[in-house]
Write a protein that holds these residues in place. Structure first.
Motif, mmCIF file in Angstrom:
data_model
loop_
_atom_site.group_PDB
_atom_site.id
_atom_site.type_symbol
_atom_site.label_atom_id
_atom_site.label_comp_id
_atom_site.label_asym_id
_atom_site.label_seq_id
_atom_site.Cartn_x
_atom_site.Cartn_y
_atom_site.Cartn_z
ATOM 1 N N UNK A 523 0.830 -1.198 0.000
ATOM 2 C CA UNK A 523 0.000 0.000 0.000
ATOM 3 C C UNK A 523 0.871 1.256 0.000
ATOM 4 N N UNK A 524 0.268 2.306 -0.559
ATOM 5 C CA UNK A 524 1.047 3.525 -0.721
ATOM 6 C C UNK A 524 0.815 4.513 0.403
ATOM 7 N N UNK A 525 0.346 4.027 1.530
ATOM 8 C CA UNK A 525 0.248 4.898 2.695
ATOM 9 C C UNK A 525 -0.978 5.772 2.753
ATOM 10 N N UNK A 526 -2.004 5.480 1.916
ATOM 11 C CA UNK A 526 -3.192 6.324 2.020
ATOM 12 C C UNK A 526 -4.115 5.868 3.147
ATOM 13 N N UNK A 527 -3.830 4.724 3.731
ATOM 14 C CA UNK A 527 -4.602 4.320 4.894
ATOM 15 C C UNK A 527 -3.656 4.153 6.071
ATOM 16 N N UNK A 528 -3.586 5.189 6.883
ATOM 17 C CA UNK A 528 -2.601 5.212 7.946
ATOM 18 C C UNK A 528 -2.905 4.185 9.025
ATOM 19 N N UNK A 529 -4.149 3.707 9.055
ATOM 20 C CA UNK A 529 -4.512 2.806 10.144
ATOM 21 C C UNK A 529 -4.050 1.371 9.907
#
Lengths: 683, 338
Positions: A523-529
């Motif tokens: 993942x490219x970090x758009x979901x920090x959770x």
């Protein structure tokens, strides 16, 4: 609305039991929600639908009971025996705009003796939910309850200039209403003003200043008709609903103004002394409208209802309701002004059915439909997806669509969520942009009751703004697993769920959906959770994500164990699922298996290896199974071992060893060249 | 002899033996049998030197891989055995519980919704869907709820920005379909609805509905009664009776509420029906001419009926659920019962 039986009996003889009365009223469409005994009296709690303002009074209910029991009214407060002369009172009334107030009547009464009302009046008011104040105000309320028309009494001393002006409020004006609140007004409000300023909020609430006080001697009684929409708008804006506004916004009966005024006068003079000063004021710009009539044929009515009612069976109940019916097979019904809900023949059909009862309509058995119904293909696909997860032991959960801003921010979900303007509580303010929040709350809830091993999914709409400012409702499926995979029984290996368990279930979903080109990319970090997360792609469409919930978020939701979850947008999936597939014959030639034990550098992914094997396998590779991973201290640093089992097969011939060996060699060569992967034992 | 086949056979045999092994001692014996100093693999490796030169590298490579694989398998099996069964405890008791997988469950609202839809499908109704976020026109105006009219109070509405709202019923779907096609129309629209209500045992701000619409020439109230009677019998059992009570809805005239005889007490009165013997499950009526006009139908040519029922309201008496909040709390002790 509450209504006293004792009071009803003043207008109609009731010779059936209270229970039967309640049942029959309900079956006639005047729903009785409860019966209460107060002393000797019984009180009915009625649900009056908004189309029937004529039932918002004791007399109105009595009229309905009269029709039901086939009796006559014992008396009718609306019946005026003497001619009324409208010579005008000492207060001069002006209506600024007749569409706001088509009619305004009133009169002055002087030298009243203010005091308390007789007990029976107090009791009747109280039963119906109105507090007794003084004999004047009580009488206006009494008439409101008896006849359904709101009245208002002003202290004449407070009408400056002896002038009443019915007008819109001016910008910047305000009024202190009877409840002590200061109301800021503007031109959306209709007011009763004297020569200086507003003294009442028309149809909603009187002003504190002009109210009846202990020292009041002279009063002015108002009986008016105000525009229903105007009253409703005003009351809505102030967020109040009074007995008066409730009736005006449901539309008063313009013909009941004078009867209500006369009856008020009668009672005020009786209980408060006083005498009428001058005559009655009646400002009325009468629209020349004919008496409202509805036409229909008996044939039409029976066709519409599917009934076989005779002329008599139709006319009798209508006449009992005070509707005047003429004609033989084509009928003409004259509609009295208090029945503003009747305007078309379907309304007449309702009156008939109310009175004769639904039981007199046969139940049709001609429902033979010429075609079988169908269901959208997407709904079938959705059912299939739901059943897939259930078959894997997931429980379906259903969360409401509302979440809090805090919850959205906690997950740092980037897209702009839709906001509810009038939420019921401060933690249900936004439409859910994701199903994840609901799943986390579900897990929290279940942990709190001791259920730690959870496999759940939810399928439903989410809400996000599009770039055009519209609200899109992408359908999503989301799921979560946590805790053990099985019950702790005598035999089971009591393993806890992990990322690969969930990923396998997702891969299976794509499998049953016959969707081939699926990728899991870091993942490219758009979901920090998420930690250990990856995005899910079908071809080039990013459709969702899967991963492990970060410790930080787990703590916020009191989740003790690791949680693995996913969310997938369904549209790209649904468009690709096809029910149009064919049986594939079994392969004609045998497969050849080869195991490759590879030494793989740490930064190389399985996906990369798989891709190279496929590409360099010359279409002979039918299956690639990773069946073991292994690490040994004896390996060179940064290496681990992957053992693959490859299945080779050709559609055209039986593969011989030489051909397979050559292909394996080529695969190994490509793996070495491309990713620096060597066969174990050869390093 | 074919090398591949030979190796494959050895592997299979070892797997078989390992699977049968139940003690560390047995595993150790297997290890000795294959990898010991006089073990089968060891012997084979020693024998390589007798092979032809061109065969040597391949043979050596394959045997080495085999040796590594066997070592790993043996180690694995050893771990498995220590985890599961202690050597002395081997016995067989056919009454001991079987190895159960966890079962998944559909939410009762899903199964009830599907069941209701199924009944109407068989009666020739087609499923149509619409959005949750609606406009005032589709949710109210086209359905004969004038602006600023008290009839709107029956359905207290959640508003969003830009004059959008959350549909208070699934009736907007009827308008959307009628705008597109001419009668005969026979549709049902299941879906989620929203009204400003606080949670209590019989209310929820979010709930579910199935609405139906049938418009054609000569559709009568009698057809409506017949349709809903069949529906009630299909869902609650063939002895179910229905009772129609006049009511008011802006979009139908005449309108009625429909009660079904309580499936638990057969009209005797119990806690589920609040001792009335009857349960209110839906509202219905003949479509109001104003609705036809708003979609450009000729009210003199067509007639029809519409009905709407709450899924929760059907589901609750069906399963004896006494609190609507249970549907949305997602207590898995609830879900797992269905």
């Amino acid at each position: 609305m509450k209504v006293s039986i004792e009071w009803l009996k003043e207008f109609v003889d009731i010779d059936i039991s209270i229970d039967e009365l309640a049942r029959r009223l309900t079956e006639q469409g005047v729903s009785v929600e409860g019966v209460e005994q107060i002393g000797e009296d019984y009180v009915l709690d009625l649900e009056i639908t908004p189309n029937r303002p004529d039932l918002l009074s004791v007399f109105g209910i009595a009229r309905e009971i009269k029709a039901m029991l086939g009796k006559e009214n014992k008396k009718n407060p609306f019946r005026i025996t003497e001619e009324v002369r409208t010579t005008g009172s000492n207060i001069r009334v002006k209506i600024e705009n007749f569409s706001d107030c088509p009619r305004y009547t009133g009169c002055s009464i002087e030298n009243i003796e203010l005091g308390s009302s007789p007990d029976w009046i107090k009791r009747r008011l109280e039963i119906m939910g109105i507090r007794s104040l003084n004999n004047v105000v009580d009488v206006t309320n009494y008439i409101l309850l008896e006849m359904g028309h709101p009245l208002h009494a002003f202290d004449s001393e407070c009408i400056k200039g002896n002038k009443i002006n019915v007008r819109r409020a001016k910008e910047g004006e305000s009024i202190v209403t009877l409840d002590g609140e200061t109301r800021k007004l503007d031109s959306d409000f209709l007011v009763i003003a004297d020569s200086e300023k507003p003294i009442a909020l028309a149809g909603i609430m009187g002003g504190e200043k002009s109210e009846i006080k202990n020292e009041t001697r002279n009063i002015f009684i108002e009986s008016a008709f105000f525009s229903p929409t105007l009253i409703r708008k005003g009351a809505k804006r102030l967020n109040i609903s009074t007995e008066s506004s409730y009736r005006f916004e449901r539309k008063a009966d313009i013909n009941s103004l004078i009867p209500a005024l006369l009856r008020t006068n009668e009672l005020i003079i009786k209980f408060c002394s006083g005498e009428m000063k001058g005559g009655i004021t009646d400002i009325y710009k009468k629209e020349e409208e004919e008496k409202k009539k509805v036409f229909f044929s008996i044939e039409w009515l029976n066709g519409f209802l599917g009934s076989n009612l005779s002329r008599k069976e139709i006319i009798e109940p209508l006449t009992a309701l005070d509707l005047n019916v003429k004609g033989n097979t084509s009928l003409e019904v004259e509609i009295p002004s208090f029945r503003r809900d009747i305007g078309i023949k379907e309304d007449i059909a309702e009156e008939v059915i109310r009175m004769v009862g639904f039981d007199s309509i046969p139940s049709s058995n001609k429902i033979t439909f010429e075609k079988v119904g169908s269901i959208p293909e997407n709904s079938l696909k959705i059912n299939k997806i739901k059943n897939y997860f259930v078959s894997l032991g997931y429980d379906e959960v259903v969360n409401i669509s509302f979440v809090s801003n805090g919850e959205i921010n906690t997950l740092k979900i980037g897209k702009e969520p839709a906001v509810i303007q009038n939420p019921i509580t401060s933690n249900l303010t936004h439409l859910r942009p994701t199903l994840i929040i609901g799943l986390l709350k579900t897990m929290k809830k279940n942990i709190s009751i001791g259920i730690r091993d959870v496999r759940i999914f939810e399928l439903g709409n989410t809400f996000v703004y599009t770039s055009q400012g519209k609200i899109d409702e992408p359908l999503r499926i989301s799921g979560a697993i946590s805790g053990h995979l099985k019950n702790h029984d005598w035999r089971a290996e009591n393993r806890r769920a992990d990322y690969y368990d969930l990923k396998g279930d997702i891969e299976g979903l794509f499998d049953v959906s016959r969707i081939k080109d699926v990728r899991f990319e870091k993942k490219e970090g758009d979901f920090a959770f998420l930690i250990e997360g990856s995005n899910i792609y079908i071809e080039n469409d990013k459709v969702g994500f899967i991963g492990s919930l970060s410790k930080e978020i787990r703590d916020k939701f009191d989740l003790l164990e690791k949680v693995f979850l996913f969310e997938i947008e369904l549209a790209p999936l649904l468009t690709r699922i096809s029910f149009d597939y064919k049986f594939k014959p079994f392969p004609r030639f045998p497969a050849v298996l080869r195991d490759l034990c590879l030494l793989v550098p740490e930064n190389v992914t399985h996906h990369q290896i798989e891709k190279i094997i496929k590409n360099s396998g010359k279409k002979l590779v039918e299956g690639i199974q990773l069946f073991d991973t292994y690490y040994n201290k004896k390996f060179s640093p940064g290496l681990r071992s992957f053992t693959y089992s490859l299945t080779f097969r050709s559609n055209n011939e039986t593969l011989n060893d030489a051909r397979v060996n050559a292909t394996v060699e080529e695969i190994l060569q490509s793996l070495d060249n491309g990713l620096g992967i060597k066969l174990r034992g050869e390093e | 002899m074919n090398l591949k086949k030979e190796i494959e056979d050895i592997k299979n045999e070892i797997s078989r033996e390992l699977n049968l092994s139940t003690s560390k001692k047995e595993i150790e014996n297997i290890r000795i049998k294959y990898l010991g100093r006089k073990g089968i693999i060891t012997q084979k490796l020693k024998n390589i030197k007798h092979l032809k030169d061109e065969e040597k590298p391949l043979y050596g490579k394959e045997l080495n891989i085999l040796k590594l694989t066997i070592e790993e398998e043996i180690a694995k099996r050893g771990q498995e055995i220590t985890k599961t069964v202690k050597e002395e405890e081997q016995f067989f008791d056919w009454t001991m519980p079987g190895d159960r997988r966890w079962l998944g469950h559909l939410h009762p609202l899903t199964t009830t919704m599907d069941e209701i839809v199924e009944v109407f499908l068989r009666m020739g109704f087609t499923v149509e869907l619409g959005p949750d976020v609606e406009t005032d026109f589709y949710n109210f105006e086209a359905l004969n709820f004038p602006k600023n009219h008290p009839s709107r109070d029956i359905q207290d509405t959640f508003y969003l920005e830009n004059n959008l709202l959350l549909r208070t019923h699934t009736s907007p779907v009827q308008i959307r379909v009628m705008e597109k096609i001419k009668p005969p129309i026979r549709i049902i629209s299941p879906g989620r609805c929203y009204r400003v209500d606080n949670f209590d045992s019989s209310h929820s701000p979010v709930f579910h509905q199935v609405e139906g619409l049938y418009v054609d020439e000569n559709v009568s109230l009698s057809d409506l009664i017949g349709t809903l009677d069949i529906f009630a019998k299909a869902v609650f059992g063939s002895s179910t009776r229905t009772k129609f009570v006049p009511h008011f809805f802006p979009f139908t005239e005449p309108s009625a509420e429909v009660l079904v005889s309580c499936p638990f007490c057969k009209e005797k009165g119990c806690s589920t029906c609040k001792h009335t013997g009857w349960i209110e499950i839906l509202g219905c009526g003949m479509v109001h001419p104003a609705v036809y006009r708003s979609v450009g139908y000729d009210p003199d040519k067509y007639s029809g009926f519409a009905f709407g029922l709450g899924i929760e309201r059907v589901c609750m008496p069906k399963y004896g659920i006494n609190d609507m909040r249970l549907f949305f709390e997602n207590d898995l002790r609830f879900t797992k019962q269905f």
